[in-house]
Design a protein around this motif. Structure first.
Motif, short mmCIF file in Angstrom:
data_model
loop_
_atom_site.label_atom_id
_atom_site.label_comp_id
_atom_site.label_asym_id
_atom_site.label_seq_id
_atom_site.Cartn_x
_atom_site.Cartn_y
_atom_site.Cartn_z
N VAL A 296 0.85 -1.19 0.00
CA VAL A 296 0.00 0.00 0.00
C VAL A 296 0.89 1.24 0.00
N HIS A 297 0.70 2.11 -0.99
CA HIS A 297 1.44 3.37 -1.04
C HIS A 297 0.50 4.57 -1.00
N HIS A 298 -0.76 4.37 -1.33
CA HIS A 298 -1.76 5.44 -1.34
C HIS A 298 -3.03 4.96 -0.66
N LEU A 299 -3.75 5.91 -0.09
CA LEU A 299 -5.07 5.64 0.48
C LEU A 299 -6.09 6.50 -0.24
N CYS A 300 -7.28 5.96 -0.43
CA CYS A 300 -8.38 6.72 -1.01
C CYS A 300 -9.25 7.26 0.11
N ILE A 301 -9.45 8.57 0.11
CA ILE A 301 -10.33 9.19 1.10
C ILE A 301 -11.29 10.12 0.38
N ILE B 95 -4.20 9.81 -1.26
CA ILE B 95 -3.14 10.46 -0.50
C ILE B 95 -1.98 9.47 -0.42
N ASP B 96 -0.78 9.97 -0.61
CA ASP B 96 0.41 9.16 -0.42
C ASP B 96 0.59 8.93 1.08
N PHE C 123 -8.33 1.20 9.09
CA PHE C 123 -7.06 1.69 8.57
C PHE C 123 -5.87 0.94 9.18
N ASP C 124 -6.03 0.44 10.40
CA ASP C 124 -4.98 -0.38 11.00
C ASP C 124 -4.76 -1.66 10.19
N THR D 57 2.91 -1.67 6.67
CA THR D 57 3.58 -0.43 6.27
C THR D 57 4.34 0.12 7.47
N GLU D 58 4.72 1.37 7.41
CA GLU D 58 5.49 2.02 8.47
C GLU D 58 4.62 2.51 9.63
#
Length: 134
Positions: free
Chosen positions: A17-22, A31-32, A65-66, A72-73
């Protein structure tokens, strides 16, 4: 005509996962995740705090989101906070200090788990640790 290429479900799930859709102003935006400092739970909503000072509110729980950001980081430090590991300056048994000067609480249970996590242990400061670690 050529056959469409099919992907197995396991190939799709393993992509990082590098981006999230909001949702912003009725539109879906991406968003990155590297621009996000931390996420805060607001009951059934999650507030995103970005490095540029902007905040976004999404109608999904922090638990959602968790799971999305699991590999990820991002680390869970409290039932109400998910933090980008790259934005942490230092940690104690009671709080996390971020690069922008914000202090976030660390729960006892999550603090013990973080203390055992070898990737996070170097961030802990030895100054004024009030709790005993078992």
């Amino acid at each position: 005509m050529s056959q469409p290429q099919l992907f197995s479900l396991s190939q799709i799930e393993e992509t990082p996962v590098h981006h999230l859709c909001i949702h912003l102003c009725g539109m879906v935006r991406t968003i990155d995740i590297s621009t996000i400092m931390y996420l805060q739970s607001e009951i059934n909503y999650t507030r995103f705090f970005a490095k540029d000072g902007k905040t976004y509110l999404e109608a999904k729980t922090l638990k959602h989101f968790d799971k999305v950001l699991e590999d990820t980081e991002f680390i869970r430090i409290h039932k109400s906070y998910l933090v980008n590991r790259n934005c942490i300056v230092s940690m104690t048994s009671d709080f996390v200090l971020l690069k922008n000067g914000v202090q976030l609480p660390v729960s006892r249970r999550k603090g013990r788990a973080l203390k055992r996590n070898l990737t996070v242990t170097p961030l802990f400061t030895k100054l004024r640790e009030r709790r005993n670690w078992y």
